[in-house]
Design an enzyme around this catalytic site. Structure first.
Site, PDB file in Angstrom:
ATOM      1  N   ASN A  44       0.694  -1.120   0.069  1.00 32.50           N
ATOM      2  CA  ASN A  44       0.012   0.086  -0.045  1.00 32.50           C
ATOM      3  C   ASN A  44       0.826   1.096  -0.029  1.00 32.50           C
ATOM      4  O   ASN A  44       0.443   2.258  -0.099  1.00 32.50           O
ATOM      5  CB  ASN A  44      -0.970   0.102   1.359  1.00 32.50           C
ATOM      6  N   THR A  69       1.522  -7.486   9.410  1.00 31.44           N
ATOM      7  CA  THR A  69       1.923  -8.889   8.734  1.00 31.44           C
ATOM      8  C   THR A  69       1.236  -9.050   7.375  1.00 31.44           C
ATOM      9  O   THR A  69       1.325 -10.356   6.912  1.00 31.44           O
ATOM     10  CB  THR A  69       1.934  -9.953   9.600  1.00 31.44           C
ATOM     11  N   THR A  70       0.425  -8.163   7.017  1.00 35.95           N
ATOM     12  CA  THR A  70      -0.334  -8.253   5.528  1.00 35.95           C
ATOM     13  C   THR A  70       0.579  -9.020   4.668  1.00 35.95           C
ATOM     14  O   THR A  70       0.613 -10.003   3.850  1.00 35.95           O
ATOM     15  CB  THR A  70      -0.954  -7.219   5.339  1.00 35.95           C
ATOM     16  N   GLY A  71       1.656  -8.140   4.551  1.00 32.47           N
ATOM     17  CA  GLY A  71       2.729  -8.673   3.455  1.00 32.47           C
ATOM     18  C   GLY A  71       3.442 -10.029   3.671  1.00 32.47           C
ATOM     19  O   GLY A  71       3.140 -10.844   2.769  1.00 32.47           O
ATOM     20  N   TRP A  89       7.152  -0.216   2.332  1.00 30.63           N
ATOM     21  CA  TRP A  89       8.029   0.912   2.770  1.00 30.63           C
ATOM     22  C   TRP A  89       7.525   1.508   3.881  1.00 30.63           C
ATOM     23  O   TRP A  89       6.437   2.587   3.754  1.00 30.63           O
ATOM     24  CB  TRP A  89       8.248   1.879   1.603  1.00 30.63           C
ATOM     25  N   TYR A 146       1.639   7.344   3.560  1.00 36.48           N
ATOM     26  CA  TYR A 146       1.664   6.173   3.903  1.00 36.48           C
ATOM     27  C   TYR A 146       0.966   5.366   2.981  1.00 36.48           C
ATOM     28  O   TYR A 146       1.380   4.159   3.124  1.00 36.48           O
ATOM     29  CB  TYR A 146       0.823   6.492   5.164  1.00 36.48           C
ATOM     30  N   HIS A 147      -0.219   5.633   2.345  1.00 32.40           N
ATOM     31  CA  HIS A 147      -0.638   4.871   1.200  1.00 32.40           C
ATOM     32  C   HIS A 147      -0.555   5.580  -0.068  1.00 32.40           C
ATOM     33  O   HIS A 147      -0.735   6.930  -0.201  1.00 32.40           O
ATOM     34  CB  HIS A 147      -2.258   4.779   1.723  1.00 32.40           C
ATOM     35  N   HIS A 167      11.760   3.053  13.993  1.00 31.20           N
ATOM     36  CA  HIS A 167      11.893   2.598  15.401  1.00 31.20           C
ATOM     37  C   HIS A 167      11.032   1.600  15.895  1.00 31.20           C
ATOM     38  O   HIS A 167      11.086   0.693  16.683  1.00 31.20           O
ATOM     39  CB  HIS A 167      12.009   3.798  16.561  1.00 31.20           C
TER      40      HIS A 167
END
Ligand SMILES: *[C@@H]1O[C@H](CO)[C@@H](O)[C@H](O)[C@H]1NC(C)=O
Ligand SMILES: *[C@@H]1O[C@H](CO)[C@@H](O)[C@H](O)[C@H]1NC(C)=O
Ligand SMILES: *[C@@H]1O[C@H](CO)[C@@H](O)[C@H](O)[C@H]1NC(C)=O
Length: 273
Positions: free
Chosen positions: A156, A190-192, A212, A225-226, A242
């Site tokens: 995304n 953890t979607t990826g 990213w 972000y998206h 972090h």
């Protein structure tokens, strides 16, 4: 290799904790998750901190500088080479606990009209199988006996904008795209990895785009972000280098080992294949 799968498994567990935490606001859950994550990160990726106590430079500044250098190293994604031994092993191991056809396909015969199913990413949400929906369901999985040489998983991140990767992505035989609406589950880290896990079932080579979690790209330009909306606040809460590098770190490690290819920069159109 074993370590890699352990990290995968732990990530999936952490994702569940994180989901519970999101839904009920447990601060206990958050603390537990944070310390589990910290422990994991320290264990897998500790780097020695060298501080010169006799130096006049304040300690914080040294730490800050080292942390920036660490981040810069994290952002470098080296050249990639497929490791077929490793991908074969990962596929075999994943097949032991996940049957992608059976576990994620909604098929006639496995359920009936009137049944209720739960969404993978949002288990509180359900879908009633109506008669008309049931009629539309396939009898066998569309993925059955399918095999692809190269698959792309498209995340995304706004890093996709102006990356020029569209054409390259389209050259893949199979492209998995997902985009989650602005719901709680968007934070699921953890979607990826979940998509990767599913894709190992029928893809020889898996290329990732649009993963990213940092607010700046490798050249220091701001990253949305998206790619499809203007959310930015996520970076302030979780998605800084972090607090949210765990999935990315895992993907990067898998890239280094040749298990998957992580594309984060611009795509130069090369006519390979
Ligand atoms: C520590 O810093 C001092 C003062 O900057 C310098 O003279 C000394 O060589 C440094 N020691 C080490 C081990 O880097
Ligand atoms: C490929 O992966 C296997 C298993 O992790 C490893 O033993 C091997 O050294 C890797 N090969 C290369 C060329 O990196
Ligand atoms: C699904 O079915 C249940 C019981 O059969 C019903 O209570 C619920 O309202 C239905 N939900 C939708 C979205 O139709």
């Amino acid at each position: 290799m074993f370590g890699l799968l352990t990290v995968l498994a732990i990530l999936l567990i952490l994702a569940d904790i994180s989901q519970v935490e999101m839904e009920f606001g447990f601060s206990e859950g958050r603390r537990a998750m944070k310390s589990a994550k910290d422990a994991l990160q320290n264990k897998c990726c500790r780097e020695e901190m060298i501080t010169n106590t006799s130096s006049a430079v304040p300690r914080e500044r040294i730490e800050r500088k080292e942390s920036i250098q660490r981040q810069a190293r994290l952002l470098e994604i080296p050249e990639w080479k497929l490791n077929t031994t490793l991908t074969a092993r990962i596929r075999k191991d994943i097949l032991k606990f996940l049957d992608a056809e059976k576990d994620i396909s909604v098929l006639k015969g496995r359920l009936k009209a009137g049944d209720i199913i739960h969404y993978i990413f949002d288990r509180d949400r359900t879908l009633n199988i109506s008669h008309s929906l049931y009629e539309l369901l396939p009898r066998t999985s569309p993925m059955k006996n399918k095999h692809f040489k190269q698959c792309a998983i498209v995340g995304n991140s706004g890093i996709l904008l102006n990356s020029g990767c569209g054409q390259e992505i389209d050259t893949h035989e199979f492209v998995i795209r997902y985009w989650l609406t602005n719901r709680v589950l968007i934070k699921r880290p953890t979607t990826g990895l979940l998509m990767y896990t599913l894709a190992t079932r029928f893809c020889d080579e898996i290329h990732l785009y649009g993963f990213w979690p940092f607010p700046k790209d490798q050249k220091g330009n701001a990253v949305k972000y998206h790619y499809y909306d203007s959310l930015t606040y996520e970076y302030n809460s979780r998605a800084t280098p972090h607090t949210m590098p765990l999935e990315f770190k895992t993907l990067r490690n898998m890239h280094l080992q040749g298990a998957l290819k992580l594309n984060v920069g611009e795509c130069k159109l090369t006519t390979q294949s």
